[in-house]
Design an enzyme around this catalytic site. Structure first.
Site: not given
Length: 495
Positions: A332, A430
């Site tokens: 991310c 994630h």
């Protein structure tokens, strides 16, 4: 179905163990044949999750939902505050971003969110048998009580009985509990149905005189002394002991950069379970050393944390190791940092218009905007060392990243995800290690690079491991808590 009963867990301070006790109660009620759901009206955390319908909620209630065996639902956490600075947060209501607010502004306006809170709670109450409510911080923060929507203010709104929890591991638990009770108004004290002492180590008989005096002074029963339980369950980000891990003491060494605005560090929990893989968090170049793998995690403030890397010397140390072939994996915000440039044309990420040089390890360019991508996804890893690993995770980020290099993975519905160049890998996913397939592939690759035989490493799937830990937690709390008293406080008989 009749309206759900409820029990609320409040604490004498942050870190008293409310989240885990709520998870334990969710598990216990589920074991007793009840449909239990968690609820926290307002959570402040950088660890967040995306539900199946693409909405954002705090991970503490996700963990509690998992403990209860129910699907995480944004109604379980209608307000999420994600700190973006020392004085401000991103405000998320019903899973959608409402905007950035300074603490003073939010304090003045948060009562306007009461209808959202009650709508979410009432909706859950129509579907569940029991709602396990978690408070926040302490109910005795007298400067905040007038606008309270998460502790006694919420308890009054939904008519919830309360268990008040104190942490004996930090010391001063009798003063914590007595002082908290004394600072409450009489009508608030009447809501408390029992006191709980948490994280106790030793012989409980030594506590008996203190328990008797505490009951005498507060006129409230002590309904449990919960031992310090050695369970491995996701914790709140700001106080997590995981972030203090410094030495993995295993054949393989994975170093996670502890960014100032670190978010979703729980992505790396599955790595900790691998018998050959040691995981540690580092905050400076000296601590980094020469690991077998560097992990650059997510962050709520990519630009500021990239500048921090640059200023503290970690960027230089990381680039030297990468140049020598040390694998680097960014997730991310960490993925965004690994690119060539990070462009913030409207100041939505950093507060001012700017274009920043990235670490230059991946051929990517990221442009930030107000729009946030939130989605659960499935993908198959394309990167050569781990090709074929099946992933199930979620994306939650602002910014669009254009990549020229090889993809890290391919979405199950088509399309590329992430980027790879040499031994540098970047992804937005994630939860990428939760299925276990990438964990095994990564550990095997690192073992081969180091001349270690990976064949003896038996890995428990993360889902099964979580179930085991929830059961250990529930057994420990059930054995220490007067569950008859808890059921009675809710107006129910123990099953």
């Amino acid at each position: 179905m009749s309206r759900a009963k409820c029990i609320m867990v409040q604490g004498t301070m942050s870190g008293a163990g409310k989240s885990l006790l709520c998870a334990a109660l969710c598990r216990i009620f589920a074991q007793d044949g009840l449909r239990a759901v968690p609820f926290k009206s307002q959570n402040m955390a950088l660890n967040s999750f995306v539900t199946k319908d693409g909405l954002e909620m705090g991970r503490a209630q996700v963990v509690q939902a998992q403990a209860a065996g129910v699907e995480p639902d944004v109604r379980m956490n209608p307000i999420l505050l994600k700190p973006s600075s020392d004085v401000g947060s991103q405000v998320i209501v019903n899973g959608e971003v409402r905007g950035q607010m300074k603490a003073s502004e939010y304090f003045r306006t948060k009562r306007q969110l009461v209808p959202d809170i009650l709508k979410a709670y009432d909706s859950l109450a129509e579907e569940a048998d029991v709602i396990v409510i978690e408070g926040a911080g302490s109910p005795a923060e007298i400067n905040l009580k007038s606008e309270d929507i998460v502790n006694m203010g919420l308890a009054e709104m939904v008519d919830a009985p309360v268990l008040l929890v104190g942490d004996i591991d930090r010391g001063g638990v009798f003063a914590q509990l007595y002082g908290t009770v004394e600072l409450l108004e009489e009508k608030e004290r009447r809501r408390i149905k029992g006191l709980v002492i948490n994280k106790f180590r030793g012989d409980v008989e030594i506590l008996r005189p203190g328990l008797s005096m505490l009951e005498e002074k507060t006129h409230l029963p002590v309904v449990g002394v919960v031992p310090y339980l050695k369970v491995d369950i996701e914790d709140e980000d700001s106080l997590s002991q995981r972030l203090e891990m410094r030495d993995g003491k295993k054949p393989l060494d994975a170093a996670i950069i502890r960014l100032p605005h670190l978010s979703n560090f729980t992505d790396f929990m599955p790595l900790e379970q691998h018998p050959l893989l040691g995981v540690r968090y580092v905050s400076n170049a000296h601590e980094l050393g020469a690991p077998d793998l560097i992990l650059l995690p997510g962050t709520k403030n990519t630009v500021d944390d990239l500048l921090w890397l640059r200023q503290c010397g970690l960027e230089t140390a990381l680039l030297k190791l990468a140049a020598k072939g040390t694998p680097v994996l960014g997730v991310c915000g960490g993925y965004q940092m690994l690119g060539q440039t990070l462009d913030d044309p409207t100041g939505s990420e950093s507060g001012r218009q700017q274009t920043l040089r990235g670490l230059g390890l991946l051929p990517t360019r990221t442009v930030f905007s107000e729009q946030k991508r939130r989605a659960q996804v499935k993908a198959t890893v394309a990167a050569a060392p781990f090709a074929g690993a099946e992933l199930e995770g979620y994306e939650i980020h602002t910014g669009v990243t254009e990549a020229e290099g090889e993809p890290f993975a391919h979405y199950s519905g088509g399309g590329r995800e992430g980027c790879v160049q040499g031994n540098v890998f970047g992804t937005y996913l994630h939860g990428l290690f939760d299925t276990g397939t990438l964990t095994e592939a990564l550990a095997g690759w690192l073992c081969r690079r180091k001349g270690i035989d990976p064949s003896d490493a038996a890995l428990i799937p993360m889902e099964e491991y979580r179930r085991q830990q929830f059961d250990i937690l529930a057994d420990g709390v059930r054995g220490a808590l007067d569950m008859d008293a808890v059921y009675a406080a809710m107006g129910m008989e123990r099953r």
